[in-house]
Scaffold this active site. Structure first.
Site, PDB file in Angstrom:
ATOM      1  N   SER B  18       0.730  -1.248   0.033  1.00 22.48           N
ATOM      2  CA  SER B  18      -0.115  -0.105   0.061  1.00 22.48           C
ATOM      3  C   SER B  18       0.777   1.255   0.057  1.00 22.48           C
ATOM      4  O   SER B  18       1.911   1.154  -0.840  1.00 22.48           O
ATOM      5  CB  SER B  18      -0.948  -0.028   1.161  1.00 22.48           C
ATOM      6  N   HIS B  45      -2.391  -1.154  -3.395  1.00 21.45           N
ATOM      7  CA  HIS B  45      -3.567   0.067  -3.156  1.00 21.45           C
ATOM      8  C   HIS B  45      -3.211   1.200  -4.348  1.00 21.45           C
ATOM      9  O   HIS B  45      -2.146   1.689  -4.407  1.00 21.45           O
ATOM     10  CB  HIS B  45      -3.919   0.492  -2.004  1.00 21.45           C
ATOM     11  N   ASP B 138      -4.827  -4.166   5.641  1.00 19.89           N
ATOM     12  CA  ASP B 138      -5.254  -4.908   4.530  1.00 19.89           C
ATOM     13  C   ASP B 138      -4.084  -6.117   4.482  1.00 19.89           C
ATOM     14  O   ASP B 138      -2.818  -5.699   4.708  1.00 19.89           O
ATOM     15  CB  ASP B 138      -5.430  -4.452   3.171  1.00 19.89           C
TER      16      ASP B 138
END
Ligand SMILES: C[S@@+](CC[C@H](N)C(=O)[O-])C[C@H]1O[C@@H](n2cnc3c(N)ncnc32)[C@H](O)[C@@H]1O
Lengths: 279, 194
Positions: B18, B45, B138
């Site tokens: 991310s 992401h 996540d």
């Protein structure tokens, strides 16, 4: 017999048995849906009802049809939006609609319309180009819950900035807000835009051809299916297109697996807009 | 860390990243050799319209082909697949990628959990899953699933990561086999992909 089945093998077996049961009991055939998404939905549903094994859903679904229908509804939890992929709507406006304008009467099919935002986006485009009254739009989905939302045309107000942004990127020149009425925390699409729309239940897996369409929008529905089922659905769609009709699929979807590719020329392959060759 | 024991020769690698992930991925990709023998599936992401930018940056740094995944792409050895913006990327049984538009998971779409959980079911013990830098949670549930299906799990050392929160969350599951610096992850990939 399974040779010392792994956790994953067992889960696959359970899923197959569950889908067999569902097919026999309810006629819905999910065997050729993409398994990875299917298992996610099944697992999610299991968490909700507190069942530990996939096969534990078999007795539940066999004996409780309301539970099964809640599951079907949960399959189609999707997020859709107005003017998703603005570039696509821009090309529809600039390259497809000018052709449609030359016809006295125009038939458009949204297959897998979900909660309807895409349908109303199209209606707005057609209205702005002055041909809405010459169009008949069919908006179908296999999910009655989604169809009901589509028919109502009521959406959360929190989404409108995204819709407006998309609309502008799609080349929209008017005020998008003129196409709905704002209420407390929601918007309601003007009835005018639904006048030419027929909402109906249609299952791309089990139902038949929808006649002589000038444009079919089938975006982000094929991703639910495996390759074989994609090919079948695309064949049905191709058979529903009139000669020189247009087809638009999702940005990340492919015609590669389908023999219908040979019957289509590119309007924009990048944006997944195609046109059927003449017969 | 010298060499790492992996139960079975892996058939695939999944990476999750991310915030800070472009640099981390760029480094890992630049170190990969031309004959790297496994497919690499990556969920990073990314903003709504930013996957082309990410592709451009990462493709420049890799000798292996890098692609933004499309639905039903066939997964090929020695190729790198990036999850497209706004879709979840999953692995299907026949070594095929599928995409979906389910609601965001861990506030993200694409979500690392979704990729890891689907890959775990397909590759079982023959999967290596790596969580890199990021500022959210996540990947943690995904790591748990990969472990449950017998795969090998790796987290970047939080202190070594640009942002340690995400690998830390994975670590907290108790399901991480190896904690590695970026350099060690690179050496590890080199070892399993030879
Ligand atoms: C992600 S939505 C697509 C919405 C819109 N076209 C878009 O791209 O934003 C997918 C829809 O496909 C529908 N669908 C899935 N399987 C179907 C089937 N076999 N027949 C008809 N519709 C189906 C789902 O119910 C869901 O509403």
């Amino acid at each position: 017999m399974m040779e010392n089945g792994s956790v994953a093998d067992l889960e696959r077996l359970e899923l197959d048995l569950l889908l067999d049961a569902v097919k026999t009991r309810y006629g819905y055939d999910f065997h050729d849906y993409a398994k990875a998404s299917m298992i996610r939905r099944v697992r999610k549903y299991m968490d909700k009802v507190g069942i530990d094994y996939v096969s534990g859903l078999i007795p539940l679904f066999l004996h409780d049809d309301r539970a099964f229908h809640r599951f079907v509804k949960s399959l189609a939890v999707v997020v859709t939006e107005m003017f998703r992929d603005p570039d696509v709507f821009k090309v529809l406006r600039e390259e497809v609609i000018p052709v449609l304008k030359t016809y006295p009467f125009i038939k458009i099919w949204h297959a897998g319309c979900a909660s309807g935002q895409e349908v109303y986006s199209m209606a707005i485009l057609l209205e702005e180009e002055g041909i809405l009254d010459r169009c008949q739009i069919y908006a179908t989905d296999f999910n009655d819950g989604a169809l009901k939302l589509a028919k109502n045309g009521i959406y959360p107000a929190q989404d409108i900035s995204r819709y407006e942004n998309n609309y502008r990127l799609a080349g929209g020149k008017a005020q998008l807000g003129d196409y709905w009425v704002s209420r407390y925390d929601s918007i309601k699409i003007n009835r005018r835009l639904a006048e030419r729309v027929t909402f109906a239940n249609h299952n791309l897996v089990t139902d038949g051809v929808f006649g002589e369409m000038n444009l079919v929008m089938c975006r982000n529905v094929l991703i639910y299916f495996n390759e074989q089922l994609q090919d079948r659905a695309l064949t049905l769609i191709n058979d529903s297109l009139c000669p020189r009709g247009f087809l638009c699929i999702g940005r990340r979807e492919n015609l590669k697996f389908s023999q219908i590719r040979n019957h289509l020329e590119d309007v924009s392959n990048r944006l997944r807009i195609y046109r059927k060759l003449g017969s | 860390m010298s060499s790492v024991a992996v139960e079975k020769k892996p058939r695939a690698v999944v990476l999750g990243a991310s915030a800070g992930g472009i640099n981390a991925l760029g480094f890992l990709f630049s170190e990969l050799r031309e004959d790297f023998s496994l497919p690499i599936l990556v969920t990073k992401h990314v903003g709504l319209n930013d996957d082309r930018g990410m592709l451009r940056v990462l493709a420049r740094q890799s000798v292996l082909p890098v692609r933004v995944a499309k639905d039903k792409y066939r997964i090929q050895a020695g190729a790198i697949y990036l999850a497209p913006a706004d879709y979840h990327m999953l692995v299907e049984g026949q070594g095929v990628i599928s995409l979906n538009l389910e609601e965001p998971v861990a506030h993200s779409r694409p979500s690392i959990d979704v990729l890891f959980q689907s890959a775990a079911r397909v590759y079982g013990q023959e999967l290596v899953a790596v969580v890199l830098t990021g500022a959210n949670r996540d990947g943690a549930d995904g790591i748990r699933t990969v472990k449950h299906f017998g795969g090998t799990t790796v987290a970047q050392c939080p202190e070594n990561a640009e942002i340690g929160l995400m690998p830390r969350a994975s670590l907290d599951t108790g399901c991480v086999d190896y904690l590695m610096t970026l350099e060690e992850i690179s050496a590890f990939l080199d070892q399993i992909g030879a």
